[in-house]
Design an enzyme around this catalytic site. Structure first.
Site, PDB file in Angstrom:
ATOM      1  N   GLY A 112     -64.452 -34.289 -14.075  1.00  0.00           N
ATOM      2  CA  GLY A 112     -63.553 -35.175 -13.349  1.00  0.00           C
ATOM      3  C   GLY A 112     -62.947 -36.183 -14.306  1.00  0.00           C
ATOM      4  O   GLY A 112     -63.445 -36.364 -15.424  1.00  0.00           O
ATOM      5  N   GLN A 116     -59.392 -44.217 -16.783  1.00  0.00           N
ATOM      6  CA  GLN A 116     -60.032 -43.846 -18.048  1.00  0.00           C
ATOM      7  C   GLN A 116     -59.031 -43.546 -19.155  1.00  0.00           C
ATOM      8  O   GLN A 116     -59.368 -43.606 -20.335  1.00  0.00           O
ATOM      9  CB  GLN A 116     -60.927 -42.607 -17.853  1.00  0.00           C
ATOM     10  CG  GLN A 116     -62.140 -42.877 -16.988  1.00  0.00           C
ATOM     11  CD  GLN A 116     -62.934 -41.606 -16.790  1.00  0.00           C
ATOM     12  OE1 GLN A 116     -62.638 -40.820 -15.902  1.00  0.00           O
ATOM     13  NE2 GLN A 116     -63.946 -41.383 -17.621  1.00  0.00           N
ATOM     14  N   CYS A 173     -70.468 -39.616 -18.271  1.00  0.00           N
ATOM     15  CA  CYS A 173     -69.094 -40.117 -18.115  1.00  0.00           C
ATOM     16  C   CYS A 173     -68.384 -39.998 -19.456  1.00  0.00           C
ATOM     17  O   CYS A 173     -68.955 -40.346 -20.490  1.00  0.00           O
ATOM     18  CB  CYS A 173     -69.132 -41.579 -17.668  1.00  0.00           C
ATOM     19  SG  CYS A 173     -67.500 -42.289 -17.409  1.00  0.00           S
ATOM     20  N   LEU A 174     -67.142 -39.536 -19.429  1.00  0.00           N
ATOM     21  CA  LEU A 174     -66.366 -39.414 -20.666  1.00  0.00           C
ATOM     22  C   LEU A 174     -66.120 -40.785 -21.303  1.00  0.00           C
ATOM     23  O   LEU A 174     -65.863 -40.869 -22.499  1.00  0.00           O
ATOM     24  CB  LEU A 174     -65.029 -38.719 -20.390  1.00  0.00           C
ATOM     25  CG  LEU A 174     -65.140 -37.257 -19.940  1.00  0.00           C
ATOM     26  CD1 LEU A 174     -63.773 -36.719 -19.538  1.00  0.00           C
ATOM     27  CD2 LEU A 174     -65.761 -36.385 -21.030  1.00  0.00           C
ATOM     28  N   HIS A 177     -68.013 -41.159  -8.128  1.00  0.00           N
ATOM     29  CA  HIS A 177     -67.956 -41.632  -9.524  1.00  0.00           C
ATOM     30  C   HIS A 177     -66.507 -41.950  -9.914  1.00  0.00           C
ATOM     31  O   HIS A 177     -66.240 -42.979 -10.546  1.00  0.00           O
ATOM     32  CB  HIS A 177     -68.574 -40.534 -10.413  1.00  0.00           C
ATOM     33  CG  HIS A 177     -68.491 -40.754 -11.888  1.00  0.00           C
ATOM     34  ND1 HIS A 177     -69.609 -40.885 -12.691  1.00  0.00           N
ATOM     35  CD2 HIS A 177     -67.436 -40.824 -12.733  1.00  0.00           C
ATOM     36  CE1 HIS A 177     -69.236 -41.041 -13.950  1.00  0.00           C
ATOM     37  NE2 HIS A 177     -67.920 -41.009 -14.007  1.00  0.00           N
ATOM     38  N   GLU A 178     -65.578 -41.077  -9.524  1.00  0.00           N
ATOM     39  CA  GLU A 178     -64.159 -41.273  -9.893  1.00  0.00           C
ATOM     40  C   GLU A 178     -63.530 -42.431  -9.125  1.00  0.00           C
ATOM     41  O   GLU A 178     -62.747 -43.199  -9.690  1.00  0.00           O
ATOM     42  CB  GLU A 178     -63.349 -39.992  -9.656  1.00  0.00           C
ATOM     43  CG  GLU A 178     -63.842 -38.735 -10.368  1.00  0.00           C
ATOM     44  CD  GLU A 178     -64.100 -38.904 -11.846  1.00  0.00           C
ATOM     45  OE1 GLU A 178     -63.567 -39.858 -12.454  1.00  0.00           O
ATOM     46  OE2 GLU A 178     -64.856 -38.102 -12.413  1.00  0.00           O
ATOM     47  N   HIS A 210     -64.311 -45.599 -10.726  1.00  0.00           N
ATOM     48  CA  HIS A 210     -63.430 -45.897 -11.872  1.00  0.00           C
ATOM     49  C   HIS A 210     -62.162 -46.608 -11.411  1.00  0.00           C
ATOM     50  O   HIS A 210     -61.724 -47.569 -12.047  1.00  0.00           O
ATOM     51  CB  HIS A 210     -63.013 -44.600 -12.579  1.00  0.00           C
ATOM     52  CG  HIS A 210     -64.003 -44.089 -13.596  1.00  0.00           C
ATOM     53  ND1 HIS A 210     -64.437 -44.839 -14.665  1.00  0.00           N
ATOM     54  CD2 HIS A 210     -64.597 -42.881 -13.729  1.00  0.00           C
ATOM     55  CE1 HIS A 210     -65.283 -44.109 -15.403  1.00  0.00           C
ATOM     56  NE2 HIS A 210     -65.404 -42.911 -14.852  1.00  0.00           N
TER      57      HIS A 210
HETATM   58  O1  GNR Z   1     -67.913 -34.852 -16.836  1.00  0.00           O
HETATM   59  C1  GNR Z   1     -68.494 -35.582 -16.030  1.00  0.00           C
HETATM   60  N1  GNR Z   1     -69.694 -35.203 -15.524  1.00  0.00           N
HETATM   61  C2  GNR Z   1     -70.330 -35.842 -14.471  1.00  0.00           C
HETATM   62  C3  GNR Z   1     -71.654 -35.508 -14.210  1.00  0.00           C
HETATM   63  C4  GNR Z   1     -72.323 -36.107 -13.163  1.00  0.00           C
HETATM   64  C5  GNR Z   1     -71.685 -37.029 -12.362  1.00  0.00           C
HETATM   65  C6  GNR Z   1     -70.370 -37.389 -12.626  1.00  0.00           C
HETATM   66  C7  GNR Z   1     -69.694 -36.802 -13.672  1.00  0.00           C
HETATM   67  S1  GNR Z   1     -68.026 -37.210 -13.965  1.00  0.00           S
HETATM   68  C8  GNR Z   1     -67.906 -36.898 -15.679  1.00  0.00           C
HETATM   69  C9  GNR Z   1     -66.471 -37.058 -16.155  1.00  0.00           C
HETATM   70  C10 GNR Z   1     -66.047 -38.489 -15.985  1.00  0.00           C
HETATM   71  O2  GNR Z   1     -66.354 -39.363 -16.727  1.00  0.00           O
HETATM   72  N2  GNR Z   1     -65.354 -38.777 -14.914  1.00  0.00           N
HETATM   73  O3  GNR Z   1     -65.004 -40.040 -14.676  1.00  0.00           O
HETATM   74 NI    NI Z   2     -66.541 -41.261 -15.576  1.00  0.00          NI
END
Ligand code: GNR
Ligand code: NI
Length: 182
Positions: free
Chosen positions: A46, A51, A92-93, A134-135, A138
């Site tokens: 995601g 980001q 998270c990236l 999670h997104e 952000h």
């Molecule tokens: O790549 C991603 N893996 C992930 C694993 C578990 C819960 C959420 C994520 S999202 C993350 C990519 C990212 O940073 N999205 O904002």
């Molecule tokens: Ni993230």
């Protein structure tokens, strides 16, 4: 197609609250396309516009094994959160290399705009539910490290800051001669 630069915690720009999209126009479609490209290149499941330093309410997701199920959300809203929670190991990236368990509502109902600017609703559970939450965090300036202990969070901050200083986390997108390692 160029990969967009992904901001890293503790960059203050990750704390901005994204603005709603007023009109789904070509500009929005272009952003979505660049975000999918960046997400696949970075091997994420995601990516939120925040980001990549675009402070608009846009999310792209692909939680499929074969990486062939694109989901994008414009102005996503959570309509329902279940009482029962799920624990999942999150990464998270914007917090590269660190993984921690986060507890979030198991099932959710979400609304979003489609490319015609029309509202649609759907339900999600499992990894998709976690990823959407999670997104959306952000877009509200929140990171998964805000859901863990202060001690763990500050350790991660110190380590990432050190890696940055050593140049071990230099931005790939802005490196003049970066060649993909893959
Ligand atoms: O790549 C991603 N893996 C992930 C694993 C578990 C819960 C959420 C994520 S999202 C993350 C990519 C990212 O940073 N999205 O904002
Ligand atoms: Ni993230």
């Amino acid at each position: 197609m160029n990969k967009l630069e992904v901001l890293h915690f503790p960059d203050k720009r990750l704390r901005k609250v994204a603005e709603p999209i007023k009109k789904v126009d070509q500009g929005v479609k272009d952003i979505i396309e660049q975000m999918f490209f960046t997400m696949y290149e970075e091997k994420g499941i995601g990516l939120a516009a925040t980001q990549v330093n675009i402070h608009k309410r846009i999310i792209v997701i692909d939680v499929s094994e074969k990486k062939d199920e694109k989901i994008f959300l414009i102005n996503p809203e959570i309509l329902f959160l279940s009482e029962d929670n799920d624990e999942m190991e999150e990464g998270c990236l914007s917090v590269p290399g660190f993984y921690e368990t986060v507890s979030r509502p198991k099932n959710i109902k979400v609304s979003s705009l489609n490319l015609d600017g029309d509202l649609f609703e759907f339900e999600a559970n499992g990894l998709l539910s976690t990823c959407i939450q999670h997104e959306i965090d952000h877009l509200n300036g929140k990171l998964f490290v805000d859901h863990i202990s202060k001690l763990k969070k500050s350790r991660i901050e110190k380590k990432i800051t050190k890696l940055k200083k050593e140049g071990a986390l230099a931005s790939r997108a802005s490196a003049p001669n970066y060649k993909s390692a893959t």
